[in-house]
Design a protein around this motif. Structure first.
Motif, PDB file in Angstrom:
ATOM      1  N   GLU A 103      -6.806 -22.382  14.569  1.00  0.00           N
ATOM      2  CA  GLU A 103      -6.368 -21.615  15.739  1.00  0.00           C
ATOM      3  C   GLU A 103      -7.550 -21.004  16.478  1.00  0.00           C
ATOM      4  OE1 GLU A 103      -3.299 -18.801  14.694  1.00  0.00           O
ATOM      5  OE2 GLU A 103      -2.077 -20.365  13.778  1.00  0.00           O
ATOM      6  N   ALA A 104      -8.502 -20.454  15.726  1.00  0.00           N
ATOM      7  CA  ALA A 104      -9.669 -19.827  16.354  1.00  0.00           C
ATOM      8  C   ALA A 104     -10.527 -20.864  17.076  1.00  0.00           C
ATOM      9  CB  ALA A 104     -10.500 -19.080  15.304  1.00  0.00           C
ATOM     10  N   PHE A 105     -10.753 -22.014  16.430  1.00  0.00           N
ATOM     11  CA  PHE A 105     -11.569 -23.059  17.061  1.00  0.00           C
ATOM     12  C   PHE A 105     -10.859 -23.660  18.270  1.00  0.00           C
ATOM     13  CE2 PHE A 105     -13.522 -23.502  12.656  1.00  0.00           C
ATOM     14  CZ  PHE A 105     -14.673 -22.812  13.000  1.00  0.00           C
ATOM     15  N   LEU A 106      -9.539 -23.793  18.197  1.00  0.00           N
ATOM     16  CA  LEU A 106      -8.777 -24.304  19.332  1.00  0.00           C
ATOM     17  C   LEU A 106      -8.929 -23.365  20.529  1.00  0.00           C
ATOM     18  CD1 LEU A 106      -6.825 -26.423  20.477  1.00  0.00           C
ATOM     19  CD2 LEU A 106      -4.938 -25.007  19.630  1.00  0.00           C
ATOM     20  N   ALA A 107      -8.902 -22.060  20.259  1.00  0.00           N
ATOM     21  CA  ALA A 107      -9.078 -21.076  21.341  1.00  0.00           C
ATOM     22  C   ALA A 107     -10.443 -21.251  22.010  1.00  0.00           C
ATOM     23  CB  ALA A 107      -8.928 -19.658  20.805  1.00  0.00           C
ATOM     24  N   VAL A 108     -11.482 -21.528  21.227  1.00  0.00           N
ATOM     25  CA  VAL A 108     -12.812 -21.725  21.819  1.00  0.00           C
ATOM     26  C   VAL A 108     -12.778 -22.936  22.742  1.00  0.00           C
ATOM     27  CG1 VAL A 108     -15.257 -22.235  21.374  1.00  0.00           C
ATOM     28  CG2 VAL A 108     -14.018 -20.716  19.834  1.00  0.00           C
ATOM     29  N   THR A 110     -10.353 -24.290  24.322  1.00  0.00           N
ATOM     30  CA  THR A 110      -9.454 -24.201  25.472  1.00  0.00           C
ATOM     31  C   THR A 110      -9.837 -23.049  26.396  1.00  0.00           C
ATOM     32  OG1 THR A 110      -7.869 -22.951  24.132  1.00  0.00           O
ATOM     33  CG2 THR A 110      -7.493 -25.304  24.320  1.00  0.00           C
ATOM     34  N   LYS A 111      -9.990 -21.852  25.858  1.00  0.00           N
ATOM     35  CA  LYS A 111     -10.300 -20.682  26.694  1.00  0.00           C
ATOM     36  C   LYS A 111     -11.778 -20.575  27.066  1.00  0.00           C
ATOM     37  CE  LYS A 111      -6.812 -17.751  24.493  1.00  0.00           C
ATOM     38  NZ  LYS A 111      -6.669 -16.671  23.521  1.00  0.00           N
ATOM     39  N   ALA A 118     -18.733 -24.535  22.084  1.00  0.00           N
ATOM     40  CA  ALA A 118     -17.510 -25.328  22.227  1.00  0.00           C
ATOM     41  C   ALA A 118     -17.587 -26.688  21.522  1.00  0.00           C
ATOM     42  CB  ALA A 118     -17.142 -25.476  23.697  1.00  0.00           C
ATOM     43  N   PRO A 119     -18.693 -27.454  21.634  1.00  0.00           N
ATOM     44  CA  PRO A 119     -18.727 -28.735  20.898  1.00  0.00           C
ATOM     45  C   PRO A 119     -18.630 -28.527  19.382  1.00  0.00           C
ATOM     46  CG  PRO A 119     -20.470 -28.666  22.558  1.00  0.00           C
ATOM     47  CD  PRO A 119     -19.865 -27.295  22.489  1.00  0.00           C
ATOM     48  N   ASP A 120     -19.323 -27.513  18.874  1.00  0.00           N
ATOM     49  CA  ASP A 120     -19.257 -27.195  17.436  1.00  0.00           C
ATOM     50  C   ASP A 120     -17.832 -26.802  17.051  1.00  0.00           C
ATOM     51  OD1 ASP A 120     -22.441 -26.631  16.623  1.00  0.00           O
ATOM     52  OD2 ASP A 120     -21.942 -26.183  18.705  1.00  0.00           O
ATOM     53  N   ALA A 121     -17.177 -26.045  17.938  1.00  0.00           N
ATOM     54  CA  ALA A 121     -15.812 -25.590  17.653  1.00  0.00           C
ATOM     55  C   ALA A 121     -14.854 -26.769  17.584  1.00  0.00           C
ATOM     56  CB  ALA A 121     -15.362 -24.592  18.721  1.00  0.00           C
ATOM     57  N   LEU A 122     -15.044 -27.760  18.460  1.00  0.00           N
ATOM     58  CA  LEU A 122     -14.173 -28.927  18.446  1.00  0.00           C
ATOM     59  C   LEU A 122     -14.384 -29.737  17.165  1.00  0.00           C
ATOM     60  CD1 LEU A 122     -11.971 -30.237  20.086  1.00  0.00           C
ATOM     61  CD2 LEU A 122     -13.718 -31.381  21.461  1.00  0.00           C
ATOM     62  N   LEU A 123     -15.621 -29.848  16.732  1.00  0.00           N
ATOM     63  CA  LEU A 123     -15.926 -30.497  15.453  1.00  0.00           C
ATOM     64  C   LEU A 123     -15.241 -29.741  14.309  1.00  0.00           C
ATOM     65  CD1 LEU A 123     -17.517 -32.263  13.394  1.00  0.00           C
ATOM     66  CD2 LEU A 123     -19.428 -30.663  13.699  1.00  0.00           C
TER      67      LEU A 123
END
Length: 169
Positions: A103-108, A110-111, A118-123
């Motif tokens: 949930e936290a990484f998805l927020a990064v 999207t928001k 953001a690329p690290d968060a998607l990974l």
């Protein structure tokens, strides 16, 4: 050398009480000491963010989580908000709380999709989903990294390739 409250080696054990010297309580700072998470009233958002990063570096993920949550609530329009959200997700991920980390990484992504993290968060979103046995969603997240962030670092791209093989996308 400074007293390490997390270290309970014998040399840090409380001494026997002396007359006029009350016994030390195990796990509590000396009277007059400051709490570990206390910041001066003039602390900047960056100071608070850096405090959370320090907790991450020490692998104190619960304090890192609390610090980053506080940061996002206190500074809802700060430019570091996307990064704080990423580190919140990372604190969950390190403690294997994969639903919260996803949930936290998805927020990064999207928001705060313009955030450097953001690329690290998607990974990490893909890795969290894979840990939750959500293979299709994990593979979709890994696939998005290259499409959405063609200029992601070589390290992130290599990790995506590795994860796609590991999850068998």
């Amino acid at each position: 050398e400074p007293l390490d409250l997390a270290n309970t080696s014998p040399r840090y054990q409380p001494q026997a009480a002396q007359p006029g010297n009350p016994p030390a309580q195990q796990g509590y700072p000396a009277p007059g000491g400051t709490g570990l998470t206390t910041l001066p009233p003039s602390a900047t958002p960056r100071d608070e963010f850096d405090l959370g990063i320090g907790y991450m570096q020490r692998k104190d993920y619960a304090l890192a989580e609390q610090t980053m949550k506080n940061f996002t609530q206190k500074y809802p329009s700060d430019p570091l908000l996307g990064d704080a959200q990423y580190w919140l997700g990372e604190s969950y991920f390190q403690r294997q709380q994969y639903r919260d980390s996803a949930e936290a990484f998805l927020a990064v992504t999207t928001k705060y999709e313009k955030s450097a993290k953001a690329p690290d968060a998607l990974l990490r979103l893909g890795q969290s989903l894979a840990a939750l046995k959500e293979k299709e969603a994990a593979c979709a997240a890994f696939g998005e990294v290259g499409r959405k962030y063609p200029r992601a670092s070589a390290g992130v791209k290599a990790a995506v390739d590795r994860e796609q093989k590991r999850v068998k996308c």
